[in-house]
Scaffold this motif. Sequence first.
Motif, PDB file in Angstrom:
ATOM      1  N   ARG A 197       4.039   5.872  -5.513  1.00  0.00           N
ATOM      2  CA  ARG A 197       4.120   5.930  -6.971  1.00  0.00           C
ATOM      3  C   ARG A 197       2.918   6.623  -7.606  1.00  0.00           C
ATOM      4  NH1 ARG A 197       7.786   1.451  -9.020  1.00  0.00           N
ATOM      5  NH2 ARG A 197       8.798   0.745  -7.131  1.00  0.00           N
ATOM      6  N   ARG A 198       1.763   6.360  -7.049  1.00  0.00           N
ATOM      7  CA  ARG A 198       0.522   6.888  -7.642  1.00  0.00           C
ATOM      8  C   ARG A 198       0.304   8.360  -7.304  1.00  0.00           C
ATOM      9  NH1 ARG A 198      -3.489   6.140 -11.326  1.00  0.00           N
ATOM     10  NH2 ARG A 198      -5.472   6.686 -10.449  1.00  0.00           N
ATOM     11  N   PHE A 199       0.654   8.744  -6.090  1.00  0.00           N
ATOM     12  CA  PHE A 199       0.422  10.107  -5.624  1.00  0.00           C
ATOM     13  C   PHE A 199       1.737  10.711  -5.157  1.00  0.00           C
ATOM     14  CE2 PHE A 199      -3.434   7.566  -4.806  1.00  0.00           C
ATOM     15  CZ  PHE A 199      -4.313   8.234  -5.634  1.00  0.00           C
ATOM     16  N   SER A 200       2.652  10.858  -6.084  1.00  0.00           N
ATOM     17  CA  SER A 200       4.018  11.278  -5.740  1.00  0.00           C
ATOM     18  C   SER A 200       4.114  12.702  -5.225  1.00  0.00           C
ATOM     19  CB  SER A 200       4.943  11.094  -6.946  1.00  0.00           C
ATOM     20  OG  SER A 200       4.468  11.869  -8.026  1.00  0.00           O
ATOM     21  N   GLU A 201       3.125  13.527  -5.538  1.00  0.00           N
ATOM     22  CA  GLU A 201       3.191  14.913  -5.065  1.00  0.00           C
ATOM     23  C   GLU A 201       2.862  14.901  -3.624  1.00  0.00           C
ATOM     24  OE1 GLU A 201      -0.805  13.907  -6.291  1.00  0.00           O
ATOM     25  OE2 GLU A 201       0.905  14.022  -7.578  1.00  0.00           O
ATOM     26  N   ALA A 233       0.831  -1.207   0.000  1.00  0.00           N
ATOM     27  CA  ALA A 233       0.000   0.000   0.000  1.00  0.00           C
ATOM     28  C   ALA A 233       0.864   1.254   0.000  1.00  0.00           C
ATOM     29  CB  ALA A 233      -0.935  -0.007   1.202  1.00  0.00           C
ATOM     30  N   ILE A 234       1.907   1.256   0.792  1.00  0.00           N
ATOM     31  CA  ILE A 234       2.809   2.422   0.862  1.00  0.00           C
ATOM     32  C   ILE A 234       3.486   2.658  -0.484  1.00  0.00           C
ATOM     33  CG2 ILE A 234       4.973   3.255   1.882  1.00  0.00           C
ATOM     34  CD1 ILE A 234       4.005   1.866   4.511  1.00  0.00           C
TER      35      ILE A 234
END
Length: 91
Positions: free
Chosen positions: A87-91, A81-82
Amino acid sequence: MDGINKAEEIAKKKDNICQWVEEGMSKKDSSILAGISEQTLYDWFKVDFSFRGRVEASVIKYKQKLVKCVNVNAVKNGNIAIEVLKRRFSE
């Protein structure tokens, strides 16, 4: 008669490519399995927009399967999950 058989053969190859891409094979590997060159695949894309759309839809369907798999396993393993969140929400 020969032209019909050739068209049927090409249609079958296109169907197989879509199936293999949806199963996770790359476009290049799928074209090799179909017995055509990668260049032929891209030539087909230029003249058969429906086929191109089907292949792109197959890529998205495979991605959807992977996302479901990751989500199920992320519940079991917090590290997954981490990583997905990073990767998906790098901002």
